[in-house]
Design an enzyme around this catalytic site. Sequence first.
Site, PDB file in Angstrom:
ATOM      1  N   ARG A  47       0.815  -1.217   0.000  1.00  0.00           N
ATOM      2  CA  ARG A  47       0.000   0.000   0.000  1.00  0.00           C
ATOM      3  C   ARG A  47       0.852   1.271   0.000  1.00  0.00           C
ATOM      4  O   ARG A  47       0.442   2.306  -0.487  1.00  0.00           O
ATOM      5  CB  ARG A  47      -0.896   0.019   1.248  1.00  0.00           C
ATOM      6  CG  ARG A  47      -1.996  -1.011   1.225  1.00  0.00           C
ATOM      7  CD  ARG A  47      -2.672  -1.092   2.580  1.00  0.00           C
ATOM      8  NE  ARG A  47      -1.755  -1.511   3.618  1.00  0.00           N
ATOM      9  CZ  ARG A  47      -2.019  -1.526   4.910  1.00  0.00           C
ATOM     10  NH1 ARG A  47      -3.192  -1.112   5.341  1.00  0.00           N
ATOM     11  NH2 ARG A  47      -1.121  -1.937   5.780  1.00  0.00           N
ATOM     12  N   LYS A 151      -2.301 -19.633   4.887  1.00  0.00           N
ATOM     13  CA  LYS A 151      -3.147 -20.245   5.903  1.00  0.00           C
ATOM     14  C   LYS A 151      -3.793 -19.134   6.726  1.00  0.00           C
ATOM     15  O   LYS A 151      -3.110 -18.152   6.987  1.00  0.00           O
ATOM     16  CB  LYS A 151      -2.250 -21.114   6.783  1.00  0.00           C
ATOM     17  CG  LYS A 151      -2.937 -21.810   7.940  1.00  0.00           C
ATOM     18  CD  LYS A 151      -1.930 -22.513   8.824  1.00  0.00           C
ATOM     19  CE  LYS A 151      -2.622 -22.978  10.075  1.00  0.00           C
ATOM     20  NZ  LYS A 151      -2.049 -22.573  11.307  1.00  0.00           N
ATOM     21  N   HIS A 243      -2.014 -28.682  10.511  1.00  0.00           N
ATOM     22  CA  HIS A 243      -0.744 -29.412  10.530  1.00  0.00           C
ATOM     23  C   HIS A 243      -0.875 -30.843  11.065  1.00  0.00           C
ATOM     24  O   HIS A 243      -0.276 -31.773  10.535  1.00  0.00           O
ATOM     25  CB  HIS A 243       0.284 -28.671  11.393  1.00  0.00           C
ATOM     26  CG  HIS A 243       0.400 -27.218  11.077  1.00  0.00           C
ATOM     27  ND1 HIS A 243       0.404 -26.740   9.795  1.00  0.00           N
ATOM     28  CD2 HIS A 243       0.523 -26.120  11.872  1.00  0.00           C
ATOM     29  CE1 HIS A 243       0.529 -25.414   9.813  1.00  0.00           C
ATOM     30  NE2 HIS A 243       0.592 -25.027  11.066  1.00  0.00           N
TER      31      HIS A 243
END
Length: 492
Positions: A47, A151, A243
């Site tokens: 940004r 994730k 995991h």
Amino acid sequence: MSKIDPCTLVLFGASGNLSRVKLMPGLFRLDSIGRLPAELKILSVGRQDISLAAWRDEIKSMLDAKFKKGYDPKVFERFIARNYYHANPPNDPDAFKNLRAKLVFDTVFPQNIAYFLSVRPVDFAPVVDQLAEVGLVTEKDGHWRRVVIEKPFGTDLPSAQELQKSISKHLKESQIYRIDHYLGKSALQNILLQRFTNTILEPIWNNQYIDHVQITNTEMLGVGDRTQFYDSTGALRDMLQSHILQTLALTAMEQPKDLTPEGVRDAKIKVLEEIRPIPVNELDKYAFRAQYAAGEVNGERVPGYLEELGDSSSVVETYAALKLFIDNPRWKGVPFYIRTAKRLHEADTRISIRFKKAPMQINDQDQNWLIIGIQPRECIKMEIQSKIPGLDIKTRTIQLDAANRQEGDDTVDAYEALLLNLMEGDNSNYLHISEAEAQWRLVDPVVKAWAENRKPVHQYPAGSRDPEASKVIFEAEDQFWRYSIELGGDKH
Ligand SMILES: NC(=O)c1ccc[n+]([C@@H]2O[C@H](COP(=O)([O-])OP(=O)(O)OC[C@H]3O[C@@H](n4cnc5c(N)ncnc54)[C@H](OP(=O)(O)O)[C@@H]3O)[C@@H](O)[C@H]2O)c1
């Protein structure tokens, strides 16, 4: 060594923590060992409106922080010259058009492009939408376009499906690389190889010989300054859903038809879908949760979770354990106990397999264990019975202990392996949508039931072993948590 096409890696969120600690240093290491294609360019998108010189200084500061002993200046020159910056101000309606202009018309950038979305999960779908709107994810003229989604992929099954629905409007499954960084670990990849390249393991890897399997991930650390994140996630969603279930899949899957991405992922999907749903009406027999209370870790007093959070009403778990069964002929009747915890007595990730009682019982001896250490030790251990030398017929347990890692072996970070796989187009160590869905399907009912039950959660002192009360999930009286990888670690 596989050939990687000339490509451009576009890094969204390159100023963030993940990029600073893993991605930039990982790419630098790959460059230093000659694994990046000569033509690779890295375009960081952020940004902030900063100059290329300022961005390259920023990258230098990331590398300085990571490689405290220094690095090769020649590799640095090569690496820094690959790096570019593009400002994408959030309020600029033309931001993505400008990105397209830069990427497509500036001949410096190869047209095989991988976008790594190291941004907030709420931004995954909007970034893909905006890339698609300007045509940046369309594969044409033999050039590939891939998108890495960090994730978590959703926070439950409906949100994962919604994210999937949104991104699959623009992307084929083969273009989507969903991260579970555990799959980039050499120790995880070794499970499959050790199981299927050794004649002696496969014949005993089933319910005829195995009593039960434990998959453990424990940490001595607490939640630290991530209290807000943690309290909206919990141990079950943070670790077990991802995991630990992937570790279970590799431990329990059938032999893949080959080691292609499709072969490996098909075998994992199959076993994940064969895990029996947890019966919510008997939840207490299948799932246990707890929170760490104040205690002592490494000789230091540490506060409890609720105190750190500053909210005594939280029922979010820092310890989660599940009992799972896999409904297939290989595993019928074998419990898989999986657990993860913060602030336990030691930090360890391992698979511990206990075998059934031997037909000959001399002195009510221990049962055999086979243990695969993931971290901190990458090892394989086997506990067997052996005669105690002397006049009496008595046995004791001895441990065969072999390090999987030897001096001089490469130390490759999981993200380095995954970045390389991404550029190679090998998604076997990334999640297929069916894996993400199967994992959420399994844990969602437990997450929901736990969130609805507002009774105070069981407490365990920081630095202690598993809470005594967690034993409720064991199927048999003689089953108990193995608390250590070392000899004697199965004793109470
Ligand atoms: N850190 C880890 O070890 C780790 C582990 C597992 C998963 N992940 C996942 O990886 C992703 C990145 O994690 P991270 O820890 O690097 O995140 P982060 O440091 O909080 O942020 C990454 C980038 O996102 C942009 N960003 C941050 N706040 C924003 C806001 N309010 N609006 C718009 N953009 C914003 C910033 O980029 P610009 O300002 O440059 O635009 C920032 O550099 C997340 O999806 C996370 O779940 C991270």
